[in-house]
Write a protein that holds these residues in place. Structure first.
Motif, PDB file in Angstrom:
ATOM      1  N   ILE A  56       0.836  -1.204   0.000  1.00  0.00           N
ATOM      2  CA  ILE A  56       0.000   0.000   0.000  1.00  0.00           C
ATOM      3  C   ILE A  56       0.871   1.254   0.000  1.00  0.00           C
ATOM      4  CG2 ILE A  56      -1.622   1.346   1.397  1.00  0.00           C
ATOM      5  CD1 ILE A  56      -2.856  -1.352   2.253  1.00  0.00           C
ATOM      6  N   SER A  60       1.084   3.918  -3.090  1.00  0.00           N
ATOM      7  CA  SER A  60       0.788   5.340  -2.854  1.00  0.00           C
ATOM      8  C   SER A  60       1.907   6.214  -3.395  1.00  0.00           C
ATOM      9  CB  SER A  60       0.595   5.595  -1.354  1.00  0.00           C
ATOM     10  OG  SER A  60      -0.516   4.884  -0.853  1.00  0.00           O
ATOM     11  N   ARG A  61       3.152   5.811  -3.118  1.00  0.00           N
ATOM     12  CA  ARG A  61       4.292   6.584  -3.620  1.00  0.00           C
ATOM     13  C   ARG A  61       4.390   6.491  -5.138  1.00  0.00           C
ATOM     14  NH1 ARG A  61       9.322   4.782   0.086  1.00  0.00           N
ATOM     15  NH2 ARG A  61       8.683   2.731  -0.683  1.00  0.00           N
ATOM     16  N   ASP A  63       1.939   5.986  -7.262  1.00  0.00           N
ATOM     17  CA  ASP A  63       0.863   6.796  -7.848  1.00  0.00           C
ATOM     18  C   ASP A  63       1.246   8.274  -7.860  1.00  0.00           C
ATOM     19  OD1 ASP A  63      -0.691   4.605  -8.320  1.00  0.00           O
ATOM     20  OD2 ASP A  63      -1.999   4.872  -6.584  1.00  0.00           O
ATOM     21  N   LEU A 139       0.546  13.315  -1.858  1.00  0.00           N
ATOM     22  CA  LEU A 139       0.459  12.282  -0.822  1.00  0.00           C
ATOM     23  C   LEU A 139      -0.342  12.741   0.390  1.00  0.00           C
ATOM     24  CD1 LEU A 139       3.977  10.739  -1.248  1.00  0.00           C
ATOM     25  CD2 LEU A 139       1.819   9.498  -1.310  1.00  0.00           C
ATOM     26  N   ALA A 142      -3.730  11.622  -0.568  1.00  0.00           N
ATOM     27  CA  ALA A 142      -3.850  10.229  -1.011  1.00  0.00           C
ATOM     28  C   ALA A 142      -5.082   9.571  -0.391  1.00  0.00           C
ATOM     29  CB  ALA A 142      -2.593   9.452  -0.632  1.00  0.00           C
ATOM     30  N   ASP A 143      -5.802   8.797  -1.191  1.00  0.00           N
ATOM     31  CA  ASP A 143      -6.993   8.094  -0.700  1.00  0.00           C
ATOM     32  C   ASP A 143      -6.589   6.925   0.191  1.00  0.00           C
ATOM     33  OD1 ASP A 143      -8.675   9.768  -2.137  1.00  0.00           O
ATOM     34  OD2 ASP A 143      -8.602   8.503  -3.928  1.00  0.00           O
ATOM     35  N   ASP A 144      -7.380   6.696   1.252  1.00  0.00           N
ATOM     36  CA  ASP A 144      -7.151   5.539   2.114  1.00  0.00           C
ATOM     37  C   ASP A 144      -7.498   4.260   1.358  1.00  0.00           C
ATOM     38  OD1 ASP A 144      -6.409   7.180   4.211  1.00  0.00           O
ATOM     39  OD2 ASP A 144      -8.449   7.295   5.026  1.00  0.00           O
ATOM     40  N   ILE A 150      -3.996   6.153   5.337  1.00  0.00           N
ATOM     41  CA  ILE A 150      -2.734   6.640   4.770  1.00  0.00           C
ATOM     42  C   ILE A 150      -2.577   8.113   5.139  1.00  0.00           C
ATOM     43  CG2 ILE A 150      -1.385   6.993   2.668  1.00  0.00           C
ATOM     44  CD1 ILE A 150      -3.055   4.768   1.375  1.00  0.00           C
ATOM     45  N   VAL A 222       5.489   8.545   4.558  1.00  0.00           N
ATOM     46  CA  VAL A 222       4.162   7.983   4.320  1.00  0.00           C
ATOM     47  C   VAL A 222       3.851   7.026   5.467  1.00  0.00           C
ATOM     48  CG1 VAL A 222       2.736   6.603   2.769  1.00  0.00           C
ATOM     49  CG2 VAL A 222       4.443   8.175   1.824  1.00  0.00           C
ATOM     50  N   VAL A 224       1.234   4.282   7.006  1.00  0.00           N
ATOM     51  CA  VAL A 224       0.128   3.362   6.727  1.00  0.00           C
ATOM     52  C   VAL A 224      -0.294   2.711   8.040  1.00  0.00           C
ATOM     53  CG1 VAL A 224      -0.630   1.336   5.437  1.00  0.00           C
ATOM     54  CG2 VAL A 224       1.010   2.920   4.407  1.00  0.00           C
TER      55      VAL A 224
END
Length: 369
Positions: A56, A60-61, A63, A139, A142-144, A150, A222, A224
């Motif tokens: 995850i 995220s990174r 994306d 970021l 960023a969507d969970d 996140i 980031v 998580v």
């Protein structure tokens, strides 16, 4: 008779004792197996959870980097081709080339310094600023993921800018930050233009050779969070490694074409001293006519398409004259002129956005002092 009964009774007791011991051992073995299985299951669950959280964070990174990648490509193309004030078929942001731009390496370094703020003597590092600002912004929003939260910790934009600025400048010294594709430094003229692809790579090097652990730990992180277990994973905003951004914009092909007009083995508008000395004494109209005739010769090959890239037209946009009419003490003379070359990209392979025609403007400024 009693002796036999006693022996039989003793044997039965011994057998029962052995059976009891075996039962106890079996229970202990089963308990151990259950405990081992539970421990193994917990380890597998922990590893699986860790891998899922790592995936995850990595996604995220990735994306954010992908969106940043596209944003950089789009911004460079938009800046180079934008035609809005006024909308006259001439890009608002033309690139200026001067008589000192004969060396390809120097031209490339000047471009990187001017457009990215990277290199010796650069006043500001625009690319580092944009990278830090955009990646942090992406970021933070960023969507969970399902079952995971996140977040971004310590989004210190200024600190990240400084680290990236130092990193990019260190890369520029070894030509690792910026690489033009298939456009070697050696050579000039029309053959160089024809062989030049002109798109380029930008490399962000986050390896330990460029960013030490101390600076790397200062990057925003980031975070998580597993909503069920509460487990937390922290990863820097940029993973270790080298990241190459491919920019399809063939601005350097336009620069190679303009360079062939400026420098052409003593026949270009920069390196033909005889021609430039001659137009100094002309009036403005005659100077423009002489320039137009010379440019028609120099730009002829550029008007032939090269993989969808072509010179659309040229304009003589400035001929400056000084002096006083009919005054021998202050004779009229041409002191400078400016030529604008407008190139068109017709190959969609080298476009980021295909909504409008893509034109690139390169201006050659020549001072005759």
């Amino acid at each position: 008779m009693q002796s036999n009964f006693g022996s039989q009774r003793g044997f039965t007791l011994f057998t029962a004792l052995v059976g009891f011991i075996l039962i106890v051992l079996s229970l202990l073995l089963v308990q151990s197996m259950i405990s081992t299985q539970r421990s193994t299951s917990d380890i597998i669950t922990d590893i699986s959870e860790q891998e899922e959280m790592q995936a995850i964070a990595d996604l995220s990174r990735a994306d954010a980097l992908q969106v940043f990648n596209f944003g950089i490509r789009y911004t460079i193309e938009d800046f180079s081709t934008r035609d809005s004030t006024p909308k006259d078929g001439v890009p608002d942001n033309e690139y200026l080339m001067f008589s000192g731009s004969s060396g390809w390496g120097a031209l490339e370094a000047a471009f990187v310094k001017d457009r990215f703020g990277v290199g010796e003597g650069a006043q500001s590092n625009q690319f580092a600023t944009i990278a830090a600002k955009h990646l942090i912004s992406l970021l933070e929003r960023a969507d969970d993921a399902r079952g995971f939260d996140i977040e971004l910790l310590h989004p210190n934009e200024a600190e990240m800018q400084n680290i990236l600025k130092s990193t990019f400048n260190s890369q520029s010294g070894s030509d690792e930050f910026f690489q033009v594709i298939a456009c070697a430094e050696q050579g000039s003229g029309i053959e160089h233009y024809r062989k030049c692809n002109g798109s380029f790579y930008i490399t962000m090097d986050m390896s330990r050779e460029r960013v030490n652990d101390s600076d790397y730990e200062k990057f925003p992180r980031v975070k998580v969070i597993n909503q069920q277990s509460g487990r937390v994973l922290l990863e820097p905003i940029l993973p270790r490694g080298k990241f190459r951004i491919f920019v399809p914009v063939r601005l350097f092909k336009a620069l190679a074409g303009a360079r062939s007009v400026g420098f052409s083995a003593g026949r270009g508008i920069y390196d033909d001293s005889t021609f430039n000395e001659g137009i100094k004494t002309m009036n403005v109209a005659d100077a423009k006519n002489a320039l137009e005739a010379k440019l028609n010769t120099l730009t002829g090959p550029l008007k032939e398409e090269s993989d969808g890239f072509v010179l659309d037209r040229f304009d003589i946009v400035g001929v400056v004259q000084t002096g006083t009419p009919n005054d021998p003490a202050d004779p009229e003379r041409i002191v400078s002129y400016k030529v604008r070359l407008i190139f068109q990209e017709k190959n969609d392979k080298y476009r980021v956005s295909t909504q409008e025609d893509a034109f690139y403007a390169i201006s050659l400024n020549n001072s005759l002092h």
